[in-house]
Write a protein that holds these residues in place. Structure first.
Motif, PDB file in Angstrom:
ATOM      1  N   UNK A 193     -40.914 -40.792  42.523  1.00 40.40           N
ATOM      2  CA  UNK A 193     -40.073 -41.552  41.695  1.00 40.40           C
ATOM      3  C   UNK A 193     -40.028 -40.943  40.469  1.00 40.40           C
ATOM      4  N   UNK A 194     -39.621 -39.775  40.132  1.00 41.59           N
ATOM      5  CA  UNK A 194     -39.376 -39.108  38.876  1.00 41.59           C
ATOM      6  C   UNK A 194     -38.005 -39.027  38.346  1.00 41.59           C
ATOM      7  N   UNK A 195     -37.760 -38.225  37.347  1.00 44.84           N
ATOM      8  CA  UNK A 195     -36.612 -38.264  36.462  1.00 44.84           C
ATOM      9  C   UNK A 195     -35.526 -37.496  37.722  1.00 44.84           C
ATOM     10  N   UNK A 196     -36.023 -36.555  38.284  1.00 48.90           N
ATOM     11  CA  UNK A 196     -35.250 -35.525  39.260  1.00 48.90           C
ATOM     12  C   UNK A 196     -34.831 -36.570  40.695  1.00 48.90           C
ATOM     13  N   UNK A 197     -35.548 -37.698  40.917  1.00 45.00           N
ATOM     14  CA  UNK A 197     -35.339 -38.621  41.888  1.00 45.00           C
ATOM     15  C   UNK A 197     -34.284 -39.543  41.713  1.00 45.00           C
ATOM     16  N   UNK A 198     -34.298 -39.959  40.288  1.00 47.17           N
ATOM     17  CA  UNK A 198     -33.561 -40.878  39.899  1.00 47.17           C
ATOM     18  C   UNK A 198     -32.121 -40.213  39.647  1.00 47.17           C
TER      19      UNK A 198
END
Length: 249
Positions: A193-198
């Motif tokens: 659940x990091x920035x890339x996933x968001x």
């Protein structure tokens, strides 16, 4: 009646009933035109339309029902008139073609004018085709398919609750809702659940929601006098905005 018509009746070339029917038909045409003009004037009065918009409305109101239908048929043919067009998708669009009534309300006139401008946009045609072809094929987005209906329903409920409480997607109050959803999706999809996933989530939901395609369907409902069907139009924009805001922060 004019004198020439009276003479034809006296000469038994026409009956009084035939003349009356012809006059009634002519009056029907005049009445429809007056009703259209009245509706246009009400739209102009309510919206304070610009001269350009008023001219466009006047031009569109002069079109006959057949000509208005041809305008939409041209849109459908131009959007789906290619070799690999899905017949189901084409049928869906044809079945939902807008049909302005003879005595439209000012809201229907305004919707028709906006719709006519929209269907003439080439970029919109390409977006419409992608959306309808995917829906007709019953192909869900990857994120919806992989996340499962249970999580998607939970997402709809959480977003609906947030909107009902008046939580704006760009406010700090939306962060707990988004954080919870991001972690739930990440867990189900085995992602971090990091920035890339968001960012990926936002892109996925943006693919599902094209504001102009949604607007097109709403305009069709208004023109045809149909009841607006409950949908997810209000859910996706909120979710996308909240995801983008959180990612930027």
């Amino acid at each position: 009646m004019d004198l020439a018509t009276i003479q034809r009746v006296l000469d038994c070339e026409l009956s009084v009933a035939e003349v009356a029917a012809a006059h009634a038909d002519a009056l029907d045409v005049q009445i429809r035109m007056l009703q259209l003009r009245r509706s246009v004037l009400r739209v102009v009065a309510r919206r304070g339309s610009s001269p350009e918009e008023t001219t466009l409305m006047h031009r569109l109101m002069q079109l006959s029902g057949e000509e208005r239908r041809r305008l939409i048929d041209d849109f459908v043919d131009g959007t789906f008139g290619i070799v690999d067009a899905d017949p189901t998708a084409v049928a869906v669009v044809h079945a939902a073609a807008p049909d302005l009534p003879d005595d439209p309300t000012s809201e229907q006139v305004a919707a028709w004018v906006e719709l006519a401008e929209l269907v003439g946009d080439e970029d919109f045609r390409a977006r419409m085709r992608r959306t309808v072809v995917r829906q007709a094929a019953g192909s869900p987005l990857d994120i919806k398919r992989d996340a499962g209906e249970e999580l998607m329903e939970f997402t709809r409920q959480k977003v609906a609750e947030g909107r009902k409480l008046g939580i704006a997607p760009l406010s700090d109050k939306s962060a707990p809702v988004i954080n919870d959803l991001v972690h739930r999706f990440a867990e189900v999809l085995a992602r971090t659940p990091d920035t890339e996933f968001r960012d990926w989530m936002a892109q996925q939901f943006e693919e599902a929601h094209d504001p102009r395609v949604d607007r097109d369907w709403r305009l069709v409902w208004i023109v045809n006098g149909w009841q607006v069907v409950p949908n997810l139009i209000s859910v996706y924009p909120w979710l996308i905005q909240a995801l983008r805001n959180d990612r930027a922060a």
